[in-house]
Design a protein around this motif. Structure first.
Motif, PDB file in Angstrom:
ATOM      1  N   LEU A 149       0.836  -1.202   0.000  1.00 38.15           N
ATOM      2  CA  LEU A 149       0.000   0.000   0.000  1.00 38.15           C
ATOM      3  C   LEU A 149       0.870   1.250   0.000  1.00 38.15           C
ATOM      4  CD1 LEU A 149      -2.832  -0.946   2.529  1.00 38.15           C
ATOM      5  CD2 LEU A 149      -2.875  -1.074   0.036  1.00 38.15           C
ATOM      6  N   GLN A 150       0.380   2.283  -0.670  1.00 39.59           N
ATOM      7  CA  GLN A 150       1.025   3.590  -0.806  1.00 39.59           C
ATOM      8  C   GLN A 150       2.231   3.562  -1.725  1.00 39.59           C
ATOM      9  OE1 GLN A 150      -0.669   6.214   0.361  1.00 39.59           O
ATOM     10  NE2 GLN A 150      -2.104   4.625   1.041  1.00 39.59           N
ATOM     11  N   GLN A 151       2.488   2.439  -2.369  1.00 34.05           N
ATOM     12  CA  GLN A 151       3.574   2.394  -3.342  1.00 34.05           C
ATOM     13  C   GLN A 151       3.085   2.940  -4.674  1.00 34.05           C
ATOM     14  OE1 GLN A 151       5.855  -1.231  -3.373  1.00 34.05           O
ATOM     15  NE2 GLN A 151       6.458  -0.979  -5.518  1.00 34.05           N
ATOM     16  N   GLU A 152       3.971   3.680  -5.364  1.00 33.44           N
ATOM     17  CA  GLU A 152       3.590   4.303  -6.627  1.00 33.44           C
ATOM     18  C   GLU A 152       3.542   3.270  -7.750  1.00 33.44           C
ATOM     19  OE1 GLU A 152       4.759   8.489  -8.276  1.00 33.44           O
ATOM     20  OE2 GLU A 152       6.183   7.049  -9.131  1.00 33.44           O
ATOM     21  N   VAL A 153       2.545   3.392  -8.599  1.00 34.79           N
ATOM     22  CA  VAL A 153       2.409   2.544  -9.782  1.00 34.79           C
ATOM     23  C   VAL A 153       2.144   3.430 -10.986  1.00 34.79           C
ATOM     24  CG1 VAL A 153       1.561   0.543  -8.503  1.00 34.79           C
ATOM     25  CG2 VAL A 153      -0.068   2.225  -9.370  1.00 34.79           C
ATOM     26  N   THR A 154       2.351   2.872 -12.173  1.00 36.65           N
ATOM     27  CA  THR A 154       2.170   3.620 -13.415  1.00 36.65           C
ATOM     28  C   THR A 154       1.123   2.930 -14.275  1.00 36.65           C
ATOM     29  OG1 THR A 154       4.509   4.239 -13.332  1.00 36.65           O
ATOM     30  CG2 THR A 154       3.345   4.625 -15.394  1.00 36.65           C
ATOM     31  N   VAL A 155       0.223   3.710 -14.825  1.00 38.85           N
ATOM     32  CA  VAL A 155      -0.855   3.186 -15.667  1.00 38.85           C
ATOM     33  C   VAL A 155      -0.608   3.586 -17.113  1.00 38.85           C
ATOM     34  CG1 VAL A 155      -3.333   3.238 -16.144  1.00 38.85           C
ATOM     35  CG2 VAL A 155      -2.523   3.266 -13.777  1.00 38.85           C
ATOM     36  N   TYR A 156      -0.590   2.604 -18.009  1.00 40.30           N
ATOM     37  CA  TYR A 156      -0.400   2.834 -19.435  1.00 40.30           C
ATOM     38  C   TYR A 156      -1.707   2.538 -20.164  1.00 40.30           C
ATOM     39  CZ  TYR A 156       4.689   2.745 -18.659  1.00 40.30           C
ATOM     40  OH  TYR A 156       5.967   2.999 -18.230  1.00 40.30           O
ATOM     41  N   GLY A 157      -2.045   3.370 -21.146  1.00 42.70           N
ATOM     42  CA  GLY A 157      -3.247   3.107 -21.914  1.00 42.70           C
ATOM     43  C   GLY A 157      -3.548   4.187 -22.921  1.00 42.70           C
ATOM     44  N   TYR A 158      -4.679   4.019 -23.592  1.00 39.91           N
ATOM     45  CA  TYR A 158      -5.097   4.942 -24.646  1.00 39.91           C
ATOM     46  C   TYR A 158      -6.476   5.512 -24.311  1.00 39.91           C
ATOM     47  CZ  TYR A 158      -1.301   2.896 -27.381  1.00 39.91           C
ATOM     48  OH  TYR A 158      -0.070   2.470 -27.825  1.00 39.91           O
ATOM     49  N   PRO A 159      -6.557   6.429 -23.358  1.00 39.29           N
ATOM     50  CA  PRO A 159      -7.864   6.991 -22.991  1.00 39.29           C
ATOM     51  C   PRO A 159      -8.411   7.905 -24.077  1.00 39.29           C
ATOM     52  CG  PRO A 159      -6.117   8.177 -21.874  1.00 39.29           C
ATOM     53  CD  PRO A 159      -5.457   7.025 -22.584  1.00 39.29           C
ATOM     54  N   ILE A 160      -9.710   8.187 -23.977  1.00 35.69           N
ATOM     55  CA  ILE A 160     -10.338   9.074 -24.947  1.00 35.69           C
ATOM     56  C   ILE A 160      -9.693  10.460 -24.863  1.00 35.69           C
ATOM     57  CG2 ILE A 160     -12.540   7.874 -24.930  1.00 35.69           C
ATOM     58  CD1 ILE A 160     -13.559  10.015 -22.996  1.00 35.69           C
ATOM     59  N   SER A 166      -0.998   7.260 -23.279  1.00 35.44           N
ATOM     60  CA  SER A 166      -1.038   8.097 -22.079  1.00 35.44           C
ATOM     61  C   SER A 166      -0.420   7.317 -20.919  1.00 35.44           C
ATOM     62  CB  SER A 166      -2.480   8.483 -21.740  1.00 35.44           C
ATOM     63  OG  SER A 166      -2.556   9.086 -20.463  1.00 35.44           O
ATOM     64  N   ILE A 167       0.380   8.027 -20.118  1.00 36.50           N
ATOM     65  CA  ILE A 167       1.008   7.421 -18.938  1.00 36.50           C
ATOM     66  C   ILE A 167       0.668   8.282 -17.738  1.00 36.50           C
ATOM     67  CG2 ILE A 167       3.163   6.659 -17.882  1.00 36.50           C
ATOM     68  CD1 ILE A 167       4.389   6.536 -20.664  1.00 36.50           C
ATOM     69  N   THR A 168       0.036   7.673 -16.746  1.00 38.94           N
ATOM     70  CA  THR A 168      -0.296   8.391 -15.520  1.00 38.94           C
ATOM     71  C   THR A 168       0.243   7.629 -14.326  1.00 38.94           C
ATOM     72  OG1 THR A 168      -2.463   7.285 -15.395  1.00 38.94           O
ATOM     73  CG2 THR A 168      -2.386   9.426 -16.487  1.00 38.94           C
ATOM     74  N   ARG A 169       0.421   8.336 -13.228  1.00 36.96           N
ATOM     75  CA  ARG A 169       0.952   7.707 -12.014  1.00 36.96           C
ATOM     76  C   ARG A 169      -0.003   7.906 -10.850  1.00 36.96           C
ATOM     77  NH1 ARG A 169       5.707   9.152 -14.670  1.00 36.96           N
ATOM     78  NH2 ARG A 169       7.270   7.474 -14.726  1.00 36.96           N
ATOM     79  N   GLY A 170       0.053   6.975  -9.937  1.00 39.30           N
ATOM     80  CA  GLY A 170      -0.756   7.062  -8.733  1.00 39.30           C
ATOM     81  C   GLY A 170      -0.199   6.115  -7.694  1.00 39.30           C
ATOM     82  N   VAL A 171      -0.864   6.027  -6.579  1.00 33.90           N
ATOM     83  CA  VAL A 171      -0.423   5.118  -5.527  1.00 33.90           C
ATOM     84  C   VAL A 171      -1.499   4.076  -5.264  1.00 33.90           C
ATOM     85  CG1 VAL A 171       1.057   6.828  -4.426  1.00 33.90           C
ATOM     86  CG2 VAL A 171      -1.322   6.578  -3.674  1.00 33.90           C
ATOM     87  N   ILE A 192      -6.474   2.511  -7.047  1.00 34.42           N
ATOM     88  CA  ILE A 192      -5.417   3.502  -7.221  1.00 34.42           C
ATOM     89  C   ILE A 192      -6.029   4.871  -7.458  1.00 34.42           C
ATOM     90  CG2 ILE A 192      -3.588   1.985  -8.073  1.00 34.42           C
ATOM     91  CD1 ILE A 192      -4.479   2.530 -10.883  1.00 34.42           C
ATOM     92  N   ASP A 193      -5.231   5.915  -7.236  1.00 37.67           N
ATOM     93  CA  ASP A 193      -5.739   7.273  -7.416  1.00 37.67           C
ATOM     94  C   ASP A 193      -5.266   7.896  -8.726  1.00 37.67           C
ATOM     95  OD1 ASP A 193      -3.087   7.718  -6.897  1.00 37.67           O
ATOM     96  OD2 ASP A 193      -3.397   8.989  -5.138  1.00 37.67           O
ATOM     97  N   ALA A 194      -4.773   7.066  -9.655  1.00 36.71           N
ATOM     98  CA  ALA A 194      -4.380   7.577 -10.970  1.00 36.71           C
ATOM     99  C   ALA A 194      -5.623   7.834 -11.818  1.00 36.71           C
ATOM    100  CB  ALA A 194      -3.469   6.568 -11.670  1.00 36.71           C
ATOM    101  N   GLY A 202      -8.228  -2.239 -19.813  1.00 36.02           N
ATOM    102  CA  GLY A 202      -7.361  -3.281 -20.339  1.00 36.02           C
ATOM    103  C   GLY A 202      -5.894  -2.932 -20.290  1.00 36.02           C
ATOM    104  N   GLY A 203      -5.582  -1.664 -20.032  1.00 37.77           N
ATOM    105  CA  GLY A 203      -4.183  -1.250 -19.965  1.00 37.77           C
ATOM    106  C   GLY A 203      -3.513  -1.774 -18.704  1.00 37.77           C
ATOM    107  N   PRO A 204      -2.201  -1.975 -18.748  1.00 36.75           N
ATOM    108  CA  PRO A 204      -1.514  -2.542 -17.584  1.00 36.75           C
ATOM    109  C   PRO A 204      -1.198  -1.494 -16.526  1.00 36.75           C
ATOM    110  CG  PRO A 204       0.061  -2.147 -19.330  1.00 36.75           C
ATOM    111  CD  PRO A 204      -1.288  -1.774 -19.897  1.00 36.75           C
ATOM    112  N   VAL A 205      -1.195  -1.952 -15.298  1.00 33.81           N
ATOM    113  CA  VAL A 205      -0.656  -1.186 -14.173  1.00 33.81           C
ATOM    114  C   VAL A 205       0.738  -1.743 -13.938  1.00 33.81           C
ATOM    115  CG1 VAL A 205      -0.949  -0.541 -11.755  1.00 33.81           C
ATOM    116  CG2 VAL A 205      -2.960  -0.909 -13.201  1.00 33.81           C
ATOM    117  N   ILE A 206       1.760  -0.875 -14.012  1.00 34.09           N
ATOM    118  CA  ILE A 206       3.148  -1.316 -13.993  1.00 34.09           C
ATOM    119  C   ILE A 206       3.849  -0.878 -12.712  1.00 34.09           C
ATOM    120  CG2 ILE A 206       5.384  -1.155 -15.166  1.00 34.09           C
ATOM    121  CD1 ILE A 206       3.420  -2.684 -16.804  1.00 34.09           C
ATOM    122  N   SER A 207       4.639  -1.786 -12.157  1.00 38.83           N
ATOM    123  CA  SER A 207       5.512  -1.470 -11.026  1.00 38.83           C
ATOM    124  C   SER A 207       6.767  -2.318 -11.183  1.00 38.83           C
ATOM    125  CB  SER A 207       4.828  -1.766  -9.688  1.00 38.83           C
ATOM    126  OG  SER A 207       5.707  -1.519  -8.605  1.00 38.83           O
TER     127      SER A 207
END
Length: 526
Positions: A149-160, A166-171, A192-194, A202-207
């Motif tokens: 918990l509280q570790q940062e992760v990165t979300v990759y995808g193609y939002p509208i 698009s690459i966003t980050r959250g915890v 997550i709060d990204a 369908g996009g991956p959450v990466i850590s």
């Protein structure tokens, strides 16, 4: 003020010396961080090449007119390349898909894809591409472990809102069982709060360069901002392992319904000691593997070695709790687990085989995808089984707009004598059904005095009828009566008049349908 990193004027005052030391430390750190930043950027670029944009043409069945399809829709989603040249994404991205294409980051060309594995309950799908050149320059991303918990992760995808990645980050803020919106299943999920928007699905959450989740849904409540949910590694691995033998059995069930025991009075009458907690068994399904093993009134103390608390949770990680179904979800259909119960004041350890759950345990069948609806037309009356697909045709406000009887049936358990409900969906006006032209959404309980068990047996009762009239009744005693011979005679004209291709759905009376082994797919992802 100084000639080099190791030469310092001895006449410096003490504070000047300290400042020079700090400057040198910053310079050294900067020299160290430059290659790290470069390495991080290179890693991101490699990951980006393995993030896929998915284009789906989907035509869902029209459950108000079950012989037809709704207008096709164009949907976009995201995915990631995993082992063996496969693409991992959400099931809802490709559900009811008749034509699927995939596109790599930075490429203009689209490639035809097909669905190899799909789990609607886990909202996961695995795609393949016949043209192997599609995967040139990509790298298979591995499934990692869920971060703390509280570790940062990165979300990759193609939002509208654009065509590029698009690459966003959250915890990671929470991990527990949640309802999956796609199929209303109840499984472990990460929060997550990204920022997550349509197209991110369908996009991956990466850590740490590995997939630790698959984005599936966002919290659309006006009180929540930037709250998204993803399918965690334990669910992803379960689906991939389950599909390894070529068939998808899904997540197993214990075969029992339980209740919280937070009430001191309830614990007292159950005969629990002060240091005992658990979940009270209030129903054991007769057709489940647990029948004859678990009993009403048992208190489940442990499942597969995990202690069950009075709120029906288990500690799955230190100081982190979730529903006790976690202990079951990590197994597969056919596995046997130990269940410790308190029965009549004594502790017992039982062995329960985990079974494959039916489509639904209530009188309303669960929502289905990639399949044709079942229907049967008799005397111009369109009959269908009651399911969530039909209920959701009332739109996003189906909770308040669908017929009350339909909604109430969602809380009624099915049993051997009554497995599903049959609905007279609407009447196609004709001479044979005069007097009933405005009847719709009517639940049929009996045919000629015999109770209706399920849709197939209902259709056979009409198909094999030998009486002059067919009398159908609901639970309030209201009746619909049709002359059998005239209904048969007028049937072809009714179908022709309303441009309906057949009087019943394909395969309705096939042995496979009778055995409940599945239904006919209406689309192909080839």
């Amino acid at each position: 003020m100084f000639a080099g990193p190791n030469i310092v004027n001895k006449n410096f005052k003490e504070e000047e010396y300290e400042m020079a030391r700090k400057i040198l430390a910053v310079l050294a750190l900067g020299l160290f961080l430059v290659p790290l930043a470069h390495a991080d950027t290179a890693e991101i670029e490699r990951i980006k090449r393995s993030i896929i944009k998915i284009y789906t043409t989907a035509a869902a069945p029209d459950y108000f007119n079950p012989w037809a399809l709704l207008n096709a829709k164009q949907l976009n989603g995201s995915g990631a390349v995993i082992a063996d040249n496969r693409i991992l994404t959400n099931a809802h991205v490709v559900a009811n898909g008749s034509y699927i294409q995939v596109q790599r980051h930075g490429d203009a060309k689209k490639y035809r894809a097909r669905v190899d594995v799909i789990s609607h309950e886990a909202d996961l799908a695995v795609l393949s591409v016949d043209d192997e050149s599609f995967f040139e320059g990509t790298r298979a991303l591995r499934i990692g472990d869920l971060p703390e918990l509280q570790q940062e992760v990165t979300v990759y995808g193609y939002p509208i809102g654009g065509k590029s990645l698009s690459i966003t980050r959250g915890v990671l803020s929470r991990v527990e069982h949640q309802y999956y919106a796609h199929a209303d299943s109840y499984l472990m999920a990460g929060q997550i709060d990204a920022a997550i928007n349509p197209g991110n699905s369908g996009g991956p959450v990466i850590s740490g360069g590995r997939i630790v989740g698959v984005v599936m849904q966002a919290n659309t409540s006006q009180r929540a901002e930037n709250l998204g949910y993803f399918v965690p590694p334990i669910v992803i691995r379960h689906v991939l392992e389950d599909a390894g033998d070529g068939s998808h059995d899904g997540f197993p069930e214990l075969g029992a319904v339980t209740q919280n025991m937070e009430s001191p009075s309830m614990r007292a009458i159950a005969g629990l000691e002060d240091d005992q907690e658990g979940a009270l068994v209030v129903r054991v399904f007769e057709d489940s593997k647990a029948a004859g093993v678990l009993k009403l009134g048992d208190v489940i103390l442990e499942v597969d070695g995990m202690e069950v608390a009075e709120d029906r949770t288990v500690e799955w990680r230190p100081n982190q709790r979730t529903n006790y179904h976690f202990a079951i979800d990590r197994h597969h259909v056919g596995d046997k687990i130990k269940v410790k119960v308190a029965r009549d004041g004594e502790e017992q350890t039982l062995e329960v085989e985990l079974g494959k759950p039916p489509l639904s345990r209530t009188l309303v069948l669960a929502e289905q995808y990639d399949e044709l609806p079942q229907y049967y037309i008799y005397g111009g009356v369109v009959f269908v089984p009651l399911n969530m697909n039909l209920i959701k045709r009332w739109g996003s406000s189906w909770h308040s707009k669908a017929p009350v009887d339909f909604l109430h049936a969602r809380s009624q358990w099915a049993d051997a004598d009554r497995k599903e409900l049959v609905v007279a969906l609407k009447v196609l006006p004709a001479a044979i059904n005069l007097g009933y032209h405005d009847w719709k959404n009517w639940i049929v309980e009996q045919v000629n005095g015999k109770p209706v068990r399920d849709f197939l047996s209902f259709a056979r009762m009409l198909e094999d009828n030998s009486e002059a009239f067919v009398r159908m009744e609901d639970d309030a005693g209201y009746m619909m009566v049709l002359e059998h011979e005239e209904a048969s005679r007028q049937q072809p004209l009714i179908l022709e008049t309303y441009h309906i291709p057949a009087r019943h759905s394909p395969g309705l009376f096939d042995s496979s349908a009778a055995a409940g082994k599945g239904r006919t797919p209406h689309t192909s992802a080839l």
